[in-house]
Design a protein around this motif. Structure first.
Motif, PDB file in Angstrom:
ATOM      1  N   LYS A 168      -3.386   5.695  -6.841  1.00 41.07           N
ATOM      2  CA  LYS A 168      -4.642   5.586  -6.103  1.00 41.07           C
ATOM      3  C   LYS A 168      -5.844   5.478  -7.035  1.00 41.07           C
ATOM      4  O   LYS A 168      -6.857   4.866  -6.692  1.00 41.07           O
ATOM      5  CB  LYS A 168      -4.806   6.805  -5.185  1.00 41.07           C
ATOM      6  CG  LYS A 168      -3.788   6.861  -4.059  1.00 41.07           C
ATOM      7  CD  LYS A 168      -4.036   8.060  -3.161  1.00 41.07           C
ATOM      8  CE  LYS A 168      -3.021   8.103  -2.029  1.00 41.07           C
ATOM      9  NZ  LYS A 168      -3.225   9.262  -1.123  1.00 41.07           N
TER      10      LYS A 168
ATOM     11  N   ARG B  61       0.830  -1.211   0.000  1.00 40.93           N
ATOM     12  CA  ARG B  61       0.000   0.000   0.000  1.00 40.93           C
ATOM     13  C   ARG B  61       0.857   1.251   0.000  1.00 40.93           C
ATOM     14  O   ARG B  61       0.524   2.252  -0.652  1.00 40.93           O
ATOM     15  CB  ARG B  61      -0.923  -0.010   1.214  1.00 40.93           C
ATOM     16  CG  ARG B  61      -2.089  -0.995   1.070  1.00 40.93           C
ATOM     17  CD  ARG B  61      -2.922  -1.067   2.322  1.00 40.93           C
ATOM     18  NE  ARG B  61      -4.082  -1.937   2.125  1.00 40.93           N
ATOM     19  CZ  ARG B  61      -4.849  -2.398   3.091  1.00 40.93           C
ATOM     20  NH1 ARG B  61      -4.570  -2.075   4.365  1.00 40.93           N
ATOM     21  NH2 ARG B  61      -5.892  -3.170   2.823  1.00 40.93           N
TER      22      ARG B  61
ATOM     23  N   SER C  47      -7.407  -0.001  -2.558  1.00 43.92           N
ATOM     24  CA  SER C  47      -6.792  -0.619  -1.389  1.00 43.92           C
ATOM     25  C   SER C  47      -7.034  -2.121  -1.371  1.00 43.92           C
ATOM     26  O   SER C  47      -6.128  -2.901  -1.043  1.00 43.92           O
ATOM     27  CB  SER C  47      -7.359   0.022  -0.113  1.00 43.92           C
ATOM     28  OG  SER C  47      -6.801  -0.573   1.032  1.00 43.92           O
TER      29      SER C  47
ATOM     30  N   ASN D  75       0.737   4.107  -2.972  1.00 41.66           N
ATOM     31  CA  ASN D  75       0.467   5.519  -2.693  1.00 41.66           C
ATOM     32  C   ASN D  75       1.606   6.411  -3.164  1.00 41.66           C
ATOM     33  O   ASN D  75       1.369   7.489  -3.739  1.00 41.66           O
ATOM     34  CB  ASN D  75       0.229   5.718  -1.192  1.00 41.66           C
ATOM     35  CG  ASN D  75      -1.033   5.032  -0.710  1.00 41.66           C
ATOM     36  OD1 ASN D  75      -1.971   4.816  -1.489  1.00 41.66           O
ATOM     37  ND2 ASN D  75      -1.078   4.680   0.571  1.00 41.66           N
TER      38      ASN D  75
END
Length: 395
Positions: free
Chosen positions: A100, A91, A105, A95
């Protein structure tokens, strides 16, 4: 608290994708590929450092299994070699890369889970070292962890919402495919978006992971016993009221002449356009990489299409034969076989008919229908009543 596992079956539905949407989806697949490689590299690095530590080497000598297992878990947690740590790293990479809008996620979490599972199997010695995905080995699918975010199936509209994209599914009518519409009434756990090459073109599909047991297309004789004697190209089926010797995949005809012609054409094209990759005696130079020409790529696409059609027909024939056997009974009894030995001794026949793949599909279907797939008890020389298994050590 670990969630309770429930039965799951898969529905594959084609998607309607425009050229602009195709480019966006390929961009997301490329982002997923790069994230997979970055996460895999970090997971392998952490695993390597963990094995080099003195504490790990000392823990290997502990005789008590429970204590040894607890120590391994503690050391793995300290080294960051856990699913949660790998997911956090993935993650962070996503990012920092500014993806994104490409990877959500949940999709990132699933990529990290797949990486950790592969490295963990490698650490246990059950599989080989995981490989990185290069340009020639792209990512073919992306999936989420739930049907609530990132990749969402909307049953009321028959569409997939993948981020800001809305992709309609190509659904037949209820009269054309009643099985599909009945299966769609089950709860969707999560979705997977994938692409395949069909006739030289990229086609997009969605796979819905449905909760429950797949609806039965054919009648099944529950509780009846069926014995099988499986060979490389035939299978003998013995039930209480019938028996038959059936040929595997009689509709699958391998065009050996055509495939041989395509393989030779590919080899000639490779040698003509990449002479620096071959020695004077015609053998390959170790470490060389060849650049495929347009003609080579076209021939390779044609060859892949031939094999794709054969694989699709083989899978359909396996399913048809499995349904016929389950119509006689859902308690299947067979003998223990080495399908690797089949491959070594009957290579061409196994390549066309794939008996091992058929047995796996039959086992899965039988268990899904509430039946069993049983193998003989060699120690007790016992088996079911409708199948005679001879153990020569007991005669």
């Amino acid at each position: 608290m670990k969630r309770t596992a429930t039965p799951t079956f898969v529905l594959s539905i084609p998607l309607v994708v425009k050229p602009g949407e195709d480019r966006i989806l390929i961009g997301r697949m490329e982002a997923g590929r790069r994230l997979y490689n970055a996460t895999l590299g970090e997971a392998l690095r952490r695993h390597g450092l963990l094995k080099q530590s003195k504490d790990w080497q000392h823990t290997r000598t502990i005789a008590d299994k429970k204590l040894r297992s607890d120590e391994f878990k503690r050391l793995s947690k300290e080294a960051g070699f856990t699913p949660a740590a790998i997911i956090t790293f993935a993650r962070t990479c996503k990012n920092e890369a500014g993806w994104k809008d490409r990877l959500g996620s949940n999709v990132t979490q699933r990529i990290a889970e797949q990486v950790f599972a592969a490295v963990q199997q490698y650490a246990f010695g059950k599989r080989g070292r995981p490989r990185f995905k290069g340009a020639s080995r792209p990512l073919h699918s992306l999936e989420a962890t739930t049907n609530a975010a990132n990749i969402i199936w909307k049953p009321e509209t028959g569409c997939i919402e993948f981020g800001d994209l809305t992709l309609p599914a190509l659904l037949p009518s209820k009269t054309q495919d009643p099985y599909l519409h009945q299966a769609l009434t089950n709860k969707t756990k999560y979705c997977r978006v994938l692409w395949r090459v069909v006739s030289g073109s990229r086609r997009w599909f969605v796979q819905l992971m449905q909760e429950g047991i797949a609806p039965a297309k054919h009648e099944q004789a529950c509780g009846e016993i069926v014995g099988l004697d499986i060979g490389p190209s035939t299978v003998a089926v013995v039930g209480d009221n019938s028996a038959a010797l059936v040929k595997f995949c009689d509709t699958v005809v391998q065009p050996w002449k055509e495939t041989r012609r395509l393989q030779r054409a590919m080899d000639r094209s490779k040698r003509a356009t990449n002479p620096h990759c071959f020695n004077a005696n015609g053998t390959w130079k170790k470490g060389q990489k060849f650049a495929p020409s347009k003609r080579y790529t076209a021939i390779r696409t044609e060859y892949a299409e031939v094999e794709r059609k054969l694989a699709a027909e083989r899978k359909r024939a396996h399913g048809e034969l499995a349904n016929q056997i389950l119509g006689l009974g859902n308690v299947i009894q067979s003998e223990t076989l080495s399908y690797l030995a089949f491959q070594k001794n009957y290579g061409k026949s196994v390549k066309v008919r794939a008996p091992g793949m058929f047995v796996e599909q039959l086992r899965r279907k039988a268990e899904s229908a509430g039946g069993k797939f049983r193998l003989p008890d060699l120690a007790g020389c016992e088996f079911g009543t409708s199948y005679q298994f001879v153990n020569h050590s007991c005669t």
